[in-house]
Scaffold this motif. Sequence first.
Motif, short mmCIF file in Angstrom:
data_model
loop_
_atom_site.label_atom_id
_atom_site.label_comp_id
_atom_site.label_asym_id
_atom_site.label_seq_id
_atom_site.Cartn_x
_atom_site.Cartn_y
_atom_site.Cartn_z
N THR A 111 -5.21 -1.04 -5.26
CA THR A 111 -5.89 -2.26 -5.38
C THR A 111 -4.85 -3.09 -6.78
O THR A 111 -4.71 -4.38 -6.31
CB THR A 111 -6.96 -2.08 -6.33
OG1 THR A 111 -8.03 -1.38 -5.28
CG2 THR A 111 -7.91 -3.52 -6.59
N ALA A 112 -4.25 -2.33 -7.57
CA ALA A 112 -3.35 -3.29 -8.39
C ALA A 112 -2.41 -3.59 -7.85
O ALA A 112 -1.46 -4.54 -7.96
CB ALA A 112 -3.21 -2.24 -9.52
N ILE A 120 0.91 -1.09 -0.10
CA ILE A 120 0.08 0.00 0.06
C ILE A 120 0.98 1.26 -0.14
O ILE A 120 0.85 2.09 -0.66
CB ILE A 120 -0.94 -0.03 1.20
CG1 ILE A 120 -1.90 -1.16 0.81
CG2 ILE A 120 -1.86 1.28 1.36
CD1 ILE A 120 -2.82 -1.49 2.46
N ASP A 121 2.03 1.14 0.86
CA ASP A 121 2.79 2.35 0.85
C ASP A 121 3.37 2.66 -0.44
O ASP A 121 3.56 3.85 -0.98
CB ASP A 121 3.84 2.16 2.02
CG ASP A 121 3.30 2.17 3.34
OD1 ASP A 121 2.02 2.72 3.54
OD2 ASP A 121 3.98 1.96 4.43
N GLY A 122 4.03 1.73 -0.96
CA GLY A 122 4.71 1.48 -2.23
C GLY A 122 3.73 2.10 -3.54
O GLY A 122 4.34 2.87 -4.44
N ALA A 123 2.62 1.72 -3.29
CA ALA A 123 1.41 2.23 -4.32
C ALA A 123 1.50 3.60 -4.36
O ALA A 123 1.05 4.13 -5.43
CB ALA A 123 0.15 1.39 -4.30
N LEU A 124 1.33 4.17 -3.12
CA LEU A 124 1.07 5.71 -2.94
C LEU A 124 2.19 6.69 -3.48
O LEU A 124 2.14 7.58 -3.82
CB LEU A 124 0.54 5.65 -1.65
CG LEU A 124 -0.57 5.03 -1.28
CD1 LEU A 124 -1.04 5.64 -0.10
CD2 LEU A 124 -1.85 5.68 -2.11
N GLU A 125 3.58 5.75 -3.13
CA GLU A 125 4.72 6.48 -3.34
C GLU A 125 4.92 6.89 -4.94
O GLU A 125 4.82 6.26 -5.78
CB GLU A 125 5.98 5.59 -2.85
CG GLU A 125 7.41 6.45 -2.61
CD GLU A 125 7.37 7.17 -1.51
OE1 GLU A 125 8.39 8.21 -1.48
OE2 GLU A 125 6.68 6.82 -0.44
N GLY A 126 5.26 8.15 -4.95
CA GLY A 126 5.32 8.88 -6.32
C GLY A 126 4.09 9.20 -7.19
O GLY A 126 4.13 9.65 -8.11
N ALA A 127 2.96 8.80 -6.26
CA ALA A 127 1.84 9.36 -7.12
C ALA A 127 1.67 10.82 -7.12
O ALA A 127 2.09 11.58 -6.21
CB ALA A 127 0.43 8.75 -6.34
N PRO A 128 1.11 11.36 -8.32
CA PRO A 128 0.88 12.73 -8.28
C PRO A 128 0.09 13.27 -7.15
O PRO A 128 -1.14 12.66 -6.98
CB PRO A 128 0.24 13.02 -9.82
CG PRO A 128 0.70 11.82 -10.63
CD PRO A 128 0.64 10.76 -9.44
N ALA A 129 0.36 14.30 -6.74
CA ALA A 129 -0.33 14.91 -5.49
C ALA A 129 -1.86 15.47 -6.06
O ALA A 129 -2.71 15.50 -5.02
CB ALA A 129 0.25 16.07 -4.87
N SER A 130 -1.84 15.41 -7.31
CA SER A 130 -3.35 15.87 -7.80
C SER A 130 -4.35 14.54 -7.80
O SER A 130 -5.37 14.73 -8.38
CB SER A 130 -3.09 16.67 -9.17
OG SER A 130 -2.37 15.69 -9.97
#
Length: 354
Positions: free
Chosen positions: A65-66, A44-54
């Motif tokens: 989920t992916a 979960i942490d890894g999936a969010l890391e680097g996601a655009p803040a928008s």
Amino acid sequence: MHGEYKVPGGKLVVVDLEVEDGVLREVRVAGDFFLEPDEAILAIDGALEGAPASTDAAGLAARITAALPESAVMLGLTAEGVGIAVRRALAHATEWSDYDWQLIHEPPQSPALHMALDEVITTEVAAGRRPPTLRVWEWDSPAVIIGSFQSLRNEVDPGGVERHGVTVVRRVSGGGAMFVEPGNTITYSLSVPEALVSGLSFADSYAYLDDWVLGALGDMGIRAWYQPLNDIATEAGKIAGAAQKRMVGPDGGPGAVLHHVTMSYDIDADKMLDVLRIGKEKLSDKGTQSAKKRVDPLRRQTGLAREQVIENMIASFRNRYGLTGGEVTAEEMARAETLVRTKFATDEWIARVP
């Protein structure tokens, strides 16, 4: 940045993160939920890391989920809930415990005055002149309260209103018509700063602001849940309906949210049917054949007097978030009474949608 979100019917999700160059960094998800296997939290942490803040909550949930292994099991936690917690962190949302809550519970008042008090008190919260407020209503007469956008003639039977001495008023929030009688319903309003629901969609804010009362009902032995968009239900049927109105702050700044709920304690269903025009189309999505089955009194489910149910609800709120006694100020009451004369008791307002 720090964000928290209580998943409706589930557990608390806490997210801490930073934003660098427009993307999420150092994301850490925590909470009192259950998750298997252990390494799923790292996914979960890894999936969010680097996601655009928008990225919106749905987009963040899709990334989670992916990334989760097929064997992952989440209890009290959803990918959507994590996404919402992230959005709340980014929006610098506040929490219930950040505020000194005030209780208003005064003697019975007229239906039109209740409508006006909702507007005045929420406006005061938006302006920062009043703390977040829980107001418990007492009615001095039976009433039908129609939603801001409902047609008067389509919702109310004038003959039934006259036979039963019912007052018809229109509230500032949307939603459907409600029939109330003194002693037979429990109505309350929450007037809260907009920051409390920052990062939540309009629909999610209903569940978020209803969560405390689900806990209060649970303490009284009633297993209740939020039923989208604006109902509270039990296995025996619907027991409450909510409505909201957003109010802008001074000079267009951050405002406040009015969230009010009417709960059925001991409704006279025959009288309700004589006063309201409840069509088959409205009932069709409720899975019932009659409006009587849609009203499930709290009296039967709790075995408690109405006053005791209210006392228990107030105690539950106080135990969760703190609550001090207050009152409507003289200035607030004067403004509300003016609004009754100029708006809420006028034919122009009541029949603004004929």
